[in-house]
Scaffold this active site. Structure first.
Site, PDB file in Angstrom:
ATOM      1  CE  LYS A 264      -3.842   1.974   2.741  1.00 14.43           C
ATOM      2  NZ  LYS A 264      -4.700   1.731   3.920  1.00 14.43           N
TER       3      LYS A 264
ATOM      4  CB  SER B 130      -7.789   3.518   3.033  1.00 16.48           C
ATOM      5  OG  SER B 130      -6.942   2.922   4.008  1.00 16.48           O
TER       6      SER B 130
ATOM      7  CB  SER C 225      -8.238   0.376   5.813  1.00 16.73           C
ATOM      8  OG  SER C 225      -8.984   1.563   5.943  1.00 16.73           O
TER       9      SER C 225
END
Length: 602
Positions: A77, A151, A175
Protein backbone atom coordinates in the site's frame (compact mmCIF):
# COMPACT_ATOMS: atom_id res chain seq x y z
CA UNK A 1 1.69 -22.78 -14.99
CA UNK A 2 0.68 -20.89 -11.89
CA UNK A 3 -2.83 -21.13 -10.44
CA UNK A 4 -5.21 -18.20 -10.77
CA UNK A 5 -4.68 -17.27 -7.13
CA UNK A 6 -1.11 -17.31 -5.89
CA UNK A 7 -1.35 -19.01 -2.52
CA UNK A 8 1.91 -19.92 -0.79
CA UNK A 9 1.33 -23.66 -0.88
CA UNK A 10 0.86 -23.73 -4.66
CA UNK A 11 3.82 -21.42 -5.23
CA UNK A 12 6.13 -23.53 -3.09
CA UNK A 13 5.01 -26.71 -4.85
CA UNK A 14 5.67 -25.11 -8.22
CA UNK A 15 9.13 -24.00 -7.13
CA UNK A 16 9.91 -27.46 -5.80
CA UNK A 17 8.96 -28.86 -9.20
CA UNK A 18 11.39 -26.64 -11.05
CA UNK A 19 9.66 -23.32 -11.59
CA UNK A 20 11.95 -20.39 -10.81
CA UNK A 21 11.17 -16.97 -9.30
CA UNK A 22 12.01 -15.50 -12.70
CA UNK A 23 9.35 -17.72 -14.29
CA UNK A 24 6.83 -16.58 -11.68
CA UNK A 25 7.71 -12.93 -12.22
CA UNK A 26 7.23 -13.31 -15.98
CA UNK A 27 3.73 -14.62 -15.27
CA UNK A 28 3.05 -11.70 -12.93
CA UNK A 29 4.25 -9.26 -15.61
CA UNK A 30 1.91 -10.85 -18.14
CA UNK A 31 -1.05 -10.78 -15.77
CA UNK A 32 -0.38 -7.19 -14.83
CA UNK A 33 -0.33 -6.18 -18.50
CA UNK A 34 -3.63 -7.99 -19.08
CA UNK A 35 -5.39 -6.46 -16.06
CA UNK A 36 -8.52 -4.52 -16.90
CA UNK A 37 -8.41 -2.36 -13.77
CA UNK A 38 -6.10 0.62 -14.38
CA UNK A 39 -6.46 1.95 -10.84
CA UNK A 40 -4.79 -0.88 -8.90
CA UNK A 41 -1.26 0.51 -8.78
CA UNK A 42 0.11 3.97 -8.17
CA UNK A 43 3.68 2.86 -8.92
CA UNK A 44 4.18 -0.58 -10.46
CA UNK A 45 7.75 -1.82 -10.36
CA UNK A 46 9.00 -1.72 -13.97
CA UNK A 47 9.24 -5.09 -15.74
CA UNK A 48 13.02 -5.08 -16.03
CA UNK A 49 13.44 -4.21 -12.35
CA UNK A 50 11.17 -7.13 -11.45
CA UNK A 51 13.25 -9.48 -13.54
CA UNK A 52 16.43 -8.14 -11.94
CA UNK A 53 14.98 -8.68 -8.46
CA UNK A 54 14.12 -12.29 -9.29
CA UNK A 55 17.61 -12.92 -10.65
CA UNK A 56 19.20 -11.31 -7.59
CA UNK A 57 17.17 -13.55 -5.29
CA UNK A 58 18.21 -16.65 -7.24
CA UNK A 59 21.85 -15.61 -6.90
CA UNK A 60 21.51 -14.87 -3.17
CA UNK A 61 19.54 -18.02 -2.32
CA UNK A 62 19.77 -20.44 -5.25
CA UNK A 63 17.99 -23.40 -3.69
CA UNK A 64 14.20 -23.56 -4.12
CA UNK A 65 12.20 -22.50 -1.06
CA UNK A 66 15.40 -21.89 0.89
CA UNK A 67 13.91 -18.75 2.45
CA UNK A 68 10.51 -18.48 4.17
CA UNK A 69 9.03 -16.39 1.32
CA UNK A 70 11.38 -17.41 -1.50
CA UNK A 71 10.18 -15.85 -4.74
CA UNK A 72 6.79 -14.80 -3.37
CA UNK A 73 5.46 -11.69 -5.20
CA UNK A 74 3.80 -9.08 -3.00
CA UNK A 75 2.40 -5.55 -3.20
CA UNK A 76 2.60 -2.65 -0.77
CA UNK A 77 0.00 0.00 0.00
CA UNK A 78 1.39 3.37 -1.00
CA UNK A 79 1.50 4.80 2.49
CA UNK A 80 4.23 2.30 3.45
CA UNK A 81 7.82 2.97 2.40
CA UNK A 82 9.69 0.75 -0.05
CA UNK A 83 13.18 1.90 -1.00
CA UNK A 84 13.51 3.04 -4.59
CA UNK A 85 9.79 3.61 -5.04
CA UNK A 86 7.95 6.87 -4.34
CA UNK A 87 5.53 7.11 -1.43
CA UNK A 88 2.49 9.28 -2.20
CA UNK A 89 -0.35 8.31 0.16
CA UNK A 90 -2.47 8.90 -2.99
CA UNK A 91 -1.57 12.59 -3.03
CA UNK A 92 0.87 13.43 -5.86
CA UNK A 93 1.98 16.69 -4.23
CA UNK A 94 2.97 14.77 -1.08
CA UNK A 95 5.32 12.41 -2.91
CA UNK A 96 8.75 11.64 -1.49
CA UNK A 97 11.32 8.94 -2.23
CA UNK A 98 12.39 6.95 0.84
CA UNK A 99 16.00 5.83 1.06
CA UNK A 100 15.11 2.80 3.17
CA UNK A 101 12.39 0.19 3.35
CA UNK A 102 9.86 0.32 6.13
CA UNK A 103 10.68 -2.25 8.81
CA UNK A 104 7.98 -4.66 7.68
CA UNK A 105 8.94 -4.43 3.99
CA UNK A 106 12.60 -4.99 4.87
CA UNK A 107 11.75 -8.14 6.81
CA UNK A 108 9.62 -9.52 4.00
CA UNK A 109 12.27 -8.84 1.37
CA UNK A 110 14.95 -10.42 3.55
CA UNK A 111 12.74 -13.52 3.71
CA UNK A 112 12.76 -13.74 -0.09
CA UNK A 113 9.58 -11.90 -1.11
CA UNK A 114 9.65 -9.75 -4.27
CA UNK A 115 7.78 -6.44 -4.32
CA UNK A 116 5.82 -5.83 -7.54
CA UNK A 117 4.48 -2.34 -6.87
CA UNK A 118 2.89 0.31 -4.68
CA UNK A 119 -0.91 0.14 -4.61
CA UNK A 120 -3.73 2.66 -4.66
CA UNK A 121 -5.60 3.76 -1.55
CA UNK A 122 -8.09 6.20 -0.17
CA UNK A 123 -5.98 9.31 0.20
CA UNK A 124 -4.01 9.45 3.46
CA UNK A 125 -5.78 6.20 4.40
CA UNK A 126 -8.96 8.14 5.12
CA UNK A 127 -11.91 6.04 3.98
CA UNK A 128 -13.27 2.51 3.77
CA UNK A 129 -14.47 2.54 0.18
CA UNK A 130 -11.58 3.01 -2.29
CA UNK A 131 -12.94 5.95 -4.31
CA UNK A 132 -10.96 8.80 -2.70
CA UNK A 133 -7.88 8.83 -4.90
CA UNK A 134 -6.73 10.95 -7.83
CA UNK A 135 -5.34 7.72 -9.32
CA UNK A 136 -8.83 6.28 -9.80
CA UNK A 137 -11.02 3.83 -7.91
CA UNK A 138 -10.03 0.14 -7.93
CA UNK A 139 -13.11 -2.05 -8.35
CA UNK A 140 -14.34 -5.26 -6.81
CA UNK A 141 -12.90 -8.14 -8.85
CA UNK A 142 -16.41 -9.58 -9.15
CA UNK A 143 -18.28 -6.56 -10.53
CA UNK A 144 -16.60 -3.40 -11.79
CA UNK A 145 -19.65 -1.37 -10.83
CA UNK A 146 -18.90 -2.01 -7.14
CA UNK A 147 -16.33 -0.54 -4.80
CA UNK A 148 -13.27 -2.58 -3.82
CA UNK A 149 -13.33 -1.31 -0.26
CA UNK A 150 -10.73 1.00 1.21
CA UNK A 151 -8.54 2.45 2.21
CA UNK A 152 -6.34 -0.49 1.18
CA UNK A 153 -8.19 -0.81 -2.11
CA UNK A 154 -5.40 -1.62 -4.55
CA UNK A 155 -3.72 -4.05 -2.18
CA UNK A 156 -6.81 -6.23 -1.93
CA UNK A 157 -7.37 -6.24 -5.68
CA UNK A 158 -3.78 -7.30 -6.42
CA UNK A 159 -4.24 -10.47 -4.38
CA UNK A 160 -7.82 -11.19 -5.42
CA UNK A 161 -6.97 -10.90 -9.11
CA UNK A 162 -3.88 -13.12 -8.90
CA UNK A 163 -1.21 -10.45 -9.37
CA UNK A 164 0.41 -11.02 -5.98
CA UNK A 165 0.44 -13.76 -3.37
CA UNK A 166 -0.11 -11.24 -0.59
CA UNK A 167 -0.24 -7.50 -0.06
CA UNK A 168 0.27 -5.07 2.78
CA UNK A 169 -2.46 -2.72 3.83
CA UNK A 170 -3.05 -0.55 6.85
CA UNK A 171 -5.99 -0.50 9.21
CA UNK A 172 -7.23 2.26 11.48
CA UNK A 173 -10.97 1.85 11.12
CA UNK A 174 -11.24 -1.38 9.13
CA UNK A 175 -9.13 -0.85 6.04
CA UNK A 176 -7.43 -4.23 6.35
CA UNK A 177 -10.77 -6.03 6.62
CA UNK A 178 -13.46 -4.35 4.50
CA UNK A 179 -11.48 -4.73 1.23
CA UNK A 180 -10.96 -8.40 2.10
CA UNK A 181 -14.71 -8.91 2.41
CA UNK A 182 -15.45 -7.21 -0.92
CA UNK A 183 -12.85 -9.31 -2.76
CA UNK A 184 -13.27 -12.79 -1.19
CA UNK A 185 -9.99 -12.65 0.72
CA UNK A 186 -8.54 -13.12 4.17
CA UNK A 187 -7.58 -9.94 6.03
CA UNK A 188 -5.13 -10.30 8.91
CA UNK A 189 -5.49 -7.36 11.31
CA UNK A 190 -2.90 -7.92 14.03
CA UNK A 191 -3.00 -6.69 17.59
CA UNK A 192 -1.94 -3.02 17.46
CA UNK A 193 1.84 -2.80 17.78
CA UNK A 194 2.55 -6.40 16.78
CA UNK A 195 3.78 -5.28 13.35
CA UNK A 196 5.91 -2.14 13.64
CA UNK A 197 4.73 0.96 11.79
CA UNK A 198 8.23 2.35 11.19
CA UNK A 199 8.20 3.71 7.66
CA UNK A 200 4.40 3.96 7.38
CA UNK A 201 2.57 7.29 7.06
CA UNK A 202 0.21 7.49 10.03
CA UNK A 203 -3.51 8.09 9.82
CA UNK A 204 -4.23 7.85 13.55
CA UNK A 205 -0.80 7.02 14.89
CA UNK A 206 -1.91 5.60 18.23
CA UNK A 207 -4.22 2.98 16.70
CA UNK A 208 -2.81 2.24 13.21
CA UNK A 209 -1.89 -1.29 12.14
CA UNK A 210 -0.09 -2.67 9.12
CA UNK A 211 -2.19 -5.55 7.82
CA UNK A 212 -1.95 -8.46 5.40
CA UNK A 213 -4.26 -9.54 2.57
CA UNK A 214 -3.84 -13.18 1.63
CA UNK A 215 -5.66 -16.03 -0.07
CA UNK A 216 -5.84 -18.19 3.06
CA UNK A 217 -5.59 -17.77 6.81
CA UNK A 218 -2.49 -19.97 6.96
CA UNK A 219 -0.78 -17.78 4.35
CA UNK A 220 -1.65 -14.62 6.25
CA UNK A 221 -0.41 -16.03 9.54
CA UNK A 222 2.86 -17.24 7.99
CA UNK A 223 3.49 -13.82 6.46
CA UNK A 224 2.59 -12.05 9.69
CA UNK A 225 5.13 -14.14 11.58
CA UNK A 226 7.88 -13.03 9.20
CA UNK A 227 6.87 -9.37 9.49
CA UNK A 228 6.17 -9.07 13.21
CA UNK A 229 8.56 -8.32 16.03
CA UNK A 230 9.44 -5.46 18.33
CA UNK A 231 11.05 -2.39 16.73
CA UNK A 232 12.44 0.25 19.07
CA UNK A 233 12.18 2.85 16.28
CA UNK A 234 8.38 2.69 16.53
CA UNK A 235 7.15 4.18 19.82
CA UNK A 236 3.95 2.12 19.55
CA UNK A 237 5.68 -1.19 18.83
CA UNK A 238 4.98 -3.92 21.39
CA UNK A 239 6.51 -7.24 22.34
CA UNK A 240 4.11 -10.09 21.78
CA UNK A 241 2.44 -11.67 24.80
CA UNK A 242 0.52 -14.55 23.19
CA UNK A 243 -2.91 -15.17 24.72
CA UNK A 244 -4.88 -18.37 24.41
CA UNK A 245 -8.51 -19.18 23.68
CA UNK A 246 -10.35 -22.33 24.78
CA UNK A 247 -9.57 -25.30 22.55
CA UNK A 248 -13.01 -26.75 23.28
CA UNK A 249 -16.19 -25.15 24.51
CA UNK A 250 -15.48 -21.91 22.64
CA UNK A 251 -18.15 -19.25 23.23
CA UNK A 252 -18.77 -17.09 20.19
CA UNK A 253 -20.60 -13.82 20.63
CA UNK A 254 -23.01 -12.82 17.85
CA UNK A 255 -25.19 -9.77 17.34
CA UNK A 256 -28.39 -9.62 19.35
CA UNK A 257 -31.47 -8.67 17.34
CA UNK A 258 -31.52 -5.11 18.66
CA UNK A 259 -28.00 -4.46 17.33
CA UNK A 260 -28.41 -6.04 13.91
CA UNK A 261 -28.08 -3.43 11.17
CA UNK A 262 -27.56 -4.32 7.52
CA UNK A 263 -29.10 -1.20 5.97
CA UNK A 264 -31.65 -3.29 4.11
CA UNK A 265 -29.11 -5.75 2.67
CA UNK A 266 -30.85 -9.09 3.22
CA UNK A 267 -28.17 -11.00 1.32
CA UNK A 268 -25.34 -9.94 3.62
CA UNK A 269 -27.57 -10.63 6.63
CA UNK A 270 -28.21 -14.13 5.30
CA UNK A 271 -24.48 -14.70 4.83
CA UNK A 272 -23.92 -13.66 8.44
CA UNK A 273 -26.56 -16.12 9.65
CA UNK A 274 -24.93 -18.88 7.60
CA UNK A 275 -21.56 -18.10 9.18
CA UNK A 276 -23.12 -18.35 12.64
CA UNK A 277 -24.47 -21.80 11.78
CA UNK A 278 -21.06 -22.88 10.52
CA UNK A 279 -19.53 -21.81 13.82
CA UNK A 280 -22.19 -23.79 15.66
CA UNK A 281 -21.47 -26.83 13.51
CA UNK A 282 -17.80 -26.52 14.42
CA UNK A 283 -18.79 -27.07 18.05
CA UNK A 284 -18.91 -23.50 19.33
CA UNK A 285 -21.52 -22.23 21.74
CA UNK A 286 -23.35 -19.27 20.19
CA UNK A 287 -23.98 -16.41 22.63
CA UNK A 288 -25.88 -13.22 21.69
CA UNK A 289 -24.12 -10.21 23.19
CA UNK A 290 -24.75 -6.50 23.60
CA UNK A 291 -22.90 -4.69 20.83
CA UNK A 292 -23.96 -1.23 22.05
CA UNK A 293 -20.78 -0.31 24.01
CA UNK A 294 -18.61 -1.50 21.10
CA UNK A 295 -20.70 0.56 18.68
CA UNK A 296 -20.38 3.63 20.87
CA UNK A 297 -16.61 3.16 21.05
CA UNK A 298 -16.51 2.82 17.25
CA UNK A 299 -18.25 6.18 16.87
CA UNK A 300 -15.43 7.92 18.74
CA UNK A 301 -12.99 7.25 15.90
CA UNK A 302 -14.60 9.74 13.52
CA UNK A 303 -17.16 11.58 15.63
CA UNK A 304 -14.84 12.07 18.61
CA UNK A 305 -11.45 13.70 19.13
CA UNK A 306 -9.46 10.90 17.45
CA UNK A 307 -10.04 12.63 14.14
CA UNK A 308 -7.52 15.19 15.42
CA UNK A 309 -4.84 12.51 15.03
CA UNK A 310 -5.50 12.57 11.30
CA UNK A 311 -4.86 16.30 11.33
CA UNK A 312 -1.69 15.81 13.39
CA UNK A 313 -0.32 13.47 10.73
CA UNK A 314 -0.59 16.00 7.87
CA UNK A 315 -1.04 19.38 9.57
CA UNK A 316 2.03 21.05 8.07
CA UNK A 317 1.32 19.76 4.57
CA UNK A 318 -2.36 20.73 4.80
CA UNK A 319 -1.42 24.29 5.72
CA UNK A 320 0.32 24.79 2.38
CA UNK A 321 -1.36 22.26 0.10
CA UNK A 322 -5.04 22.17 1.02
CA UNK A 323 -6.06 22.26 -2.65
CA UNK A 324 -4.19 18.99 -3.28
CA UNK A 325 -6.47 17.01 -0.98
CA UNK A 326 -9.43 14.95 -2.08
CA UNK A 327 -12.42 17.13 -1.09
CA UNK A 328 -13.98 14.48 1.15
CA UNK A 329 -10.67 13.68 2.84
CA UNK A 330 -9.96 17.36 3.33
CA UNK A 331 -13.39 17.91 4.88
CA UNK A 332 -12.86 15.09 7.38
CA UNK A 333 -9.37 16.21 8.40
CA UNK A 334 -10.22 19.92 8.58
CA UNK A 335 -13.13 18.99 10.81
CA UNK A 336 -10.57 18.36 13.52
CA UNK A 337 -9.40 21.97 13.65
CA UNK A 338 -11.98 22.90 16.24
CA UNK A 339 -11.14 20.04 18.58
CA UNK A 340 -9.67 21.04 21.95
CA UNK A 341 -7.39 19.33 24.42
CA UNK A 342 -10.34 19.15 26.80
CA UNK A 343 -12.32 17.22 24.18
CA UNK A 344 -9.38 14.89 23.68
CA UNK A 345 -9.24 14.03 27.37
CA UNK A 346 -13.01 13.68 27.60
CA UNK A 347 -12.89 11.35 24.61
CA UNK A 348 -10.25 9.25 26.29
CA UNK A 349 -12.32 9.09 29.48
CA UNK A 350 -15.37 8.03 27.51
CA UNK A 351 -13.39 5.30 25.73
CA UNK A 352 -12.26 3.88 29.07
CA UNK A 353 -15.83 3.92 30.36
CA UNK A 354 -16.94 2.00 27.30
CA UNK A 355 -14.00 -0.38 27.61
CA UNK A 356 -15.19 -1.24 31.11
CA UNK A 357 -18.67 -1.95 29.73
CA UNK A 358 -17.25 -4.23 27.04
CA UNK A 359 -15.42 -6.22 29.70
CA UNK A 360 -18.79 -7.51 30.88
CA UNK A 361 -19.48 -8.82 27.36
CA UNK A 362 -16.09 -10.54 27.20
CA UNK A 363 -17.09 -12.40 30.35
CA UNK A 364 -19.78 -14.18 28.33
CA UNK A 365 -17.97 -14.62 24.99
CA UNK A 366 -14.43 -15.68 24.11
CA UNK A 367 -14.62 -14.46 20.52
CA UNK A 368 -16.90 -12.10 18.63
CA UNK A 369 -18.21 -13.05 15.19
CA UNK A 370 -19.38 -9.98 13.30
CA UNK A 371 -20.20 -9.04 9.72
CA UNK A 372 -17.08 -7.45 8.24
CA UNK A 373 -19.29 -4.87 6.54
CA UNK A 374 -23.09 -4.68 6.74
CA UNK A 375 -23.48 -4.04 3.00
CA UNK A 376 -21.64 -2.76 -0.06
CA UNK A 377 -22.25 -0.05 -2.66
CA UNK A 378 -21.61 0.81 -6.25
CA UNK A 379 -18.94 3.34 -7.06
CA UNK A 380 -21.65 5.68 -8.37
CA UNK A 381 -23.64 5.48 -5.13
CA UNK A 382 -20.51 6.07 -3.04
CA UNK A 383 -19.47 9.13 -5.02
CA UNK A 384 -22.96 10.56 -4.67
CA UNK A 385 -23.03 10.16 -0.88
CA UNK A 386 -19.42 9.66 0.23
CA UNK A 387 -19.60 10.38 3.96
CA UNK A 388 -22.82 8.66 5.03
CA UNK A 389 -22.28 5.48 3.02
CA UNK A 390 -18.64 5.22 4.05
CA UNK A 391 -19.70 5.55 7.69
CA UNK A 392 -22.01 2.58 7.33
CA UNK A 393 -19.17 0.37 6.15
CA UNK A 394 -17.34 0.82 9.46
CA UNK A 395 -20.22 -0.08 11.75
CA UNK A 396 -18.62 -3.36 12.83
CA UNK A 397 -14.94 -2.47 12.36
CA UNK A 398 -14.20 0.95 13.87
CA UNK A 399 -13.97 -0.18 17.50
CA UNK A 400 -11.39 -2.95 17.06
CA UNK A 401 -8.16 -0.95 17.31
CA UNK A 402 -9.50 1.50 19.84
CA UNK A 403 -10.29 -1.44 22.13
CA UNK A 404 -6.95 -3.17 21.43
CA UNK A 405 -8.20 -6.31 19.71
CA UNK A 406 -6.88 -8.79 17.18
CA UNK A 407 -9.08 -9.67 14.21
CA UNK A 408 -9.13 -11.92 11.14
CA UNK A 409 -11.61 -11.27 8.32
CA UNK A 410 -12.60 -14.26 6.17
CA UNK A 411 -14.95 -14.83 3.23
CA UNK A 412 -18.52 -15.81 4.06
CA UNK A 413 -19.93 -16.56 0.61
CA UNK A 414 -21.76 -14.73 -2.16
CA UNK A 415 -25.14 -13.12 -2.48
CA UNK A 416 -27.46 -13.82 -5.39
CA UNK A 417 -25.98 -10.90 -7.27
CA UNK A 418 -22.52 -12.46 -7.19
CA UNK A 419 -21.00 -9.92 -4.79
CA UNK A 420 -19.19 -11.44 -1.78
CA UNK A 421 -19.66 -10.81 1.91
CA UNK A 422 -17.43 -11.57 4.84
CA UNK A 423 -17.29 -12.07 8.57
CA UNK A 424 -14.61 -11.23 11.11
CA UNK A 425 -13.52 -13.05 14.24
CA UNK A 426 -12.33 -10.70 16.98
CA UNK A 427 -10.75 -11.27 20.38
CA UNK A 428 -8.66 -9.30 22.91
CA UNK A 429 -5.03 -8.35 22.31
CA UNK A 430 -2.43 -10.98 21.37
CA UNK A 431 -4.93 -13.72 20.53
CA UNK A 432 -3.67 -13.48 16.94
CA UNK A 433 -2.48 -17.09 16.77
CA UNK A 434 -5.36 -18.42 18.86
CA UNK A 435 -7.94 -16.87 16.47
CA UNK A 436 -6.39 -18.44 13.39
CA UNK A 437 -7.78 -22.02 13.61
CA UNK A 438 -11.35 -20.74 13.96
CA UNK A 439 -10.91 -18.27 11.11
CA UNK A 440 -9.39 -20.98 8.93
CA UNK A 441 -12.22 -23.41 9.68
CA UNK A 442 -14.87 -20.79 8.87
CA UNK A 443 -13.17 -19.96 5.57
CA UNK A 444 -13.01 -23.62 4.57
CA UNK A 445 -16.61 -24.24 5.59
CA UNK A 446 -17.84 -21.32 3.46
CA UNK A 447 -16.62 -23.07 0.28
CA UNK A 448 -16.23 -19.70 -1.41
CA UNK A 449 -12.83 -20.26 -2.99
CA UNK A 450 -10.04 -17.69 -2.88
CA UNK A 451 -10.22 -14.25 -4.48
CA UNK A 452 -11.64 -14.21 -7.97
CA UNK A 453 -11.50 -18.00 -8.20
CA UNK A 454 -14.71 -19.03 -6.47
CA UNK A 455 -14.04 -22.72 -7.15
CA UNK A 456 -10.50 -22.82 -5.80
CA UNK A 457 -9.88 -25.39 -3.09
CA UNK A 458 -8.09 -24.09 -0.02
CA UNK A 459 -4.87 -26.12 0.15
CA UNK A 460 -5.02 -28.85 2.74
CA UNK A 461 -1.23 -28.80 2.83
CA UNK A 462 -1.19 -25.65 4.93
CA UNK A 463 -3.82 -25.87 7.67
CA UNK A 464 -3.47 -23.56 10.64
CA UNK A 465 -2.15 -25.43 13.65
CA UNK A 466 -2.51 -23.80 17.08
CA UNK A 467 0.52 -23.71 19.31
CA UNK A 468 3.11 -22.84 16.66
CA UNK A 469 5.81 -20.89 18.48
CA UNK A 470 6.36 -18.71 15.42
CA UNK A 471 10.15 -19.21 15.50
CA UNK A 472 12.26 -20.12 12.49
CA UNK A 473 14.73 -23.03 12.72
CA UNK A 474 18.24 -22.51 11.33
CA UNK A 475 21.26 -24.81 11.04
CA UNK A 476 24.62 -23.27 12.02
CA UNK A 477 27.94 -24.88 11.28
CA UNK A 478 30.74 -22.46 12.17
CA UNK A 479 31.16 -19.11 13.91
CA UNK A 480 27.55 -19.19 15.19
CA UNK A 481 27.97 -22.44 17.15
CA UNK A 482 27.66 -22.29 20.92
CA UNK A 483 30.72 -20.59 22.37
CA UNK A 484 31.89 -19.27 19.02
CA UNK A 485 32.47 -15.56 18.19
CA UNK A 486 29.14 -14.93 16.43
CA UNK A 487 26.90 -16.97 18.72
CA UNK A 488 25.67 -13.71 20.26
CA UNK A 489 23.80 -13.02 17.01
CA UNK A 490 21.56 -15.93 18.04
CA UNK A 491 21.38 -15.41 21.78
CA UNK A 492 20.86 -11.63 21.93
CA UNK A 493 17.54 -11.64 20.01
CA UNK A 494 16.30 -14.51 22.18
CA UNK A 495 17.22 -17.49 20.00
CA UNK A 496 17.41 -20.88 21.61
CA UNK A 497 19.39 -23.99 20.77
CA UNK A 498 17.21 -26.96 19.87
CA UNK A 499 19.83 -29.65 19.43
CA UNK A 500 23.31 -30.62 18.34
CA UNK A 501 23.40 -33.16 15.52
CA UNK A 502 25.16 -34.03 12.28
CA UNK A 503 24.51 -33.42 8.63
CA UNK A 504 23.76 -36.18 6.15
CA UNK A 505 26.93 -38.02 4.95
CA UNK A 506 27.33 -36.15 1.63
CA UNK A 507 28.58 -32.83 3.01
CA UNK A 508 32.15 -31.49 2.95
CA UNK A 509 33.67 -28.68 5.03
CA UNK A 510 36.38 -26.19 4.04
CA UNK A 511 38.22 -23.29 5.72
CA UNK A 512 37.35 -20.08 3.91
CA UNK A 513 40.46 -17.90 3.52
CA UNK A 514 40.67 -14.31 4.78
CA UNK A 515 37.43 -14.32 6.78
CA UNK A 516 37.07 -12.45 10.08
CA UNK A 517 36.22 -14.12 12.34
CA UNK A 518 37.35 -17.36 10.67
CA UNK A 519 34.47 -19.17 8.96
CA UNK A 520 33.92 -22.51 7.27
CA UNK A 521 32.27 -23.26 3.96
CA UNK A 522 29.77 -26.12 3.92
CA UNK A 523 29.27 -27.79 0.53
CA UNK A 524 26.97 -30.64 -0.42
CA UNK A 525 28.41 -33.18 -2.85
CA UNK A 526 25.87 -35.87 -3.80
CA UNK A 527 27.53 -39.27 -3.71
CA UNK A 528 30.22 -38.25 -1.24
CA UNK A 529 30.34 -40.88 1.51
CA UNK A 530 31.37 -39.12 4.68
CA UNK A 531 30.39 -39.37 8.32
CA UNK A 532 28.40 -36.17 8.51
CA UNK A 533 29.49 -32.93 10.14
CA UNK A 534 28.72 -31.47 13.54
CA UNK A 535 26.07 -28.72 13.40
CA UNK A 536 23.57 -27.10 15.75
CA UNK A 537 19.90 -26.34 15.15
CA UNK A 538 18.68 -23.10 16.67
CA UNK A 539 15.33 -21.36 16.61
CA UNK A 540 15.17 -17.59 16.15
CA UNK A 541 12.49 -15.01 15.53
CA UNK A 542 11.55 -14.21 11.94
CA UNK A 543 13.13 -10.79 12.49
CA UNK A 544 16.46 -12.31 13.53
CA UNK A 545 16.31 -14.76 10.64
CA UNK A 546 15.74 -11.87 8.24
CA UNK A 547 18.78 -10.06 9.66
CA UNK A 548 20.90 -13.17 9.14
CA UNK A 549 19.91 -13.38 5.52
CA UNK A 550 20.40 -9.68 4.94
CA UNK A 551 23.86 -9.58 6.51
CA UNK A 552 25.42 -12.82 5.28
CA UNK A 553 28.62 -11.98 3.36
CA UNK A 554 29.48 -13.68 0.09
CA UNK A 555 30.27 -16.46 -0.61
CA UNK A 556 27.95 -17.71 2.14
CA UNK A 557 24.20 -18.00 1.75
CA UNK A 558 21.15 -19.79 3.12
CA UNK A 559 19.89 -23.07 1.69
CA UNK A 560 18.32 -26.31 2.83
CA UNK A 561 20.66 -28.50 4.86
CA UNK A 562 19.80 -32.20 5.14
CA UNK A 563 20.44 -33.62 8.60
CA UNK A 564 21.31 -37.15 9.63
CA UNK A 565 17.65 -37.86 10.47
CA UNK A 566 16.59 -36.94 6.94
CA UNK A 567 14.98 -33.61 7.86
CA UNK A 568 15.77 -30.46 5.87
CA UNK A 569 16.27 -27.12 7.63
CA UNK A 570 17.50 -23.78 6.31
CA UNK A 571 21.14 -23.21 7.14
CA UNK A 572 24.47 -21.75 6.09
CA UNK A 573 25.89 -23.05 2.80
CA UNK A 574 28.75 -21.88 0.62
CA UNK A 575 29.07 -21.12 -3.09
CA UNK A 576 31.12 -23.83 -4.78
CA UNK A 577 33.65 -21.48 -6.38
CA UNK A 578 34.85 -20.26 -2.97
CA UNK A 579 36.40 -23.59 -1.97
CA UNK A 580 38.85 -23.73 -4.86
CA UNK A 581 42.24 -24.02 -3.20
CA UNK A 582 40.72 -23.90 0.29
CA UNK A 583 41.79 -26.35 2.97
CA UNK A 584 39.34 -29.21 3.46
CA UNK A 585 38.64 -30.22 7.07
CA UNK A 586 35.83 -32.71 6.51
CA UNK A 587 37.83 -35.48 8.17
CA UNK A 588 37.84 -33.56 11.49
CA UNK A 589 34.07 -33.89 11.72
CA UNK A 590 33.19 -30.23 12.18
CA UNK A 591 34.29 -26.66 12.79
CA UNK A 592 34.63 -27.03 16.55
CA UNK A 593 37.17 -29.79 16.14
CA UNK A 594 39.13 -27.63 13.69
CA UNK A 595 39.08 -24.63 16.05
CA UNK A 596 40.35 -26.80 18.89
CA UNK A 597 43.01 -28.36 16.71
CA UNK A 598 44.26 -24.98 15.47
CA UNK A 599 43.84 -23.24 18.83
CA UNK A 600 41.83 -20.48 17.15
CA UNK A 601 40.25 -18.13 19.74
CA UNK A 602 36.61 -18.91 20.28
Amino acid sequence: MLPTILDLSSLRAAYQSGLTPLDAIEEVIARRAASKDPAIFITPVPDEQLRAAAKALMARAPEANSLPLWGVPFAVKDNIDAAGLPTTAACPAYEYRPEADSTVVARLKAAGAIIIGKTNLDQFATGLNGTRSPYGAPRSVFDAAYISGGSSSGSAVTVASGLAAFALGTDTAGSGRVPAAFNNLVGIKPTPGLLPNTGAIPACKSVDCITIFAATVSDGVAIRKVAEGFDAADPFSRRAKPANLPVSGLRIGVLADAEREFFGDKEVEALYDQAIERARALGATIVPFDYAPFREAAALLYDGPWVAERLAAVETFLATNAADFDPTVRGIIEGAKGKTAVEAFNGRYRLEELRRKTEAEWETADVLLLPTAPTTYTVADMLANPVVLNGRLGRYTNFVNLLDCAAIAVPAGFGKGGVPGGVTVIAPAFTDDALAPLADALHRAASSGMGIDRQAAIPEASPVVPGDDGLVPIVVVGAHLTGMPLNHELTRPGGRRIKSCRTAPDYRLFVLPDTVPPKPGLIREPGFDGKGLEVEVWKVTAEAFGRFVQNIPAPLGIGKVTLDDGSQISGFLCEAHAIEGAREITELGGWRAYVTDQRIPK
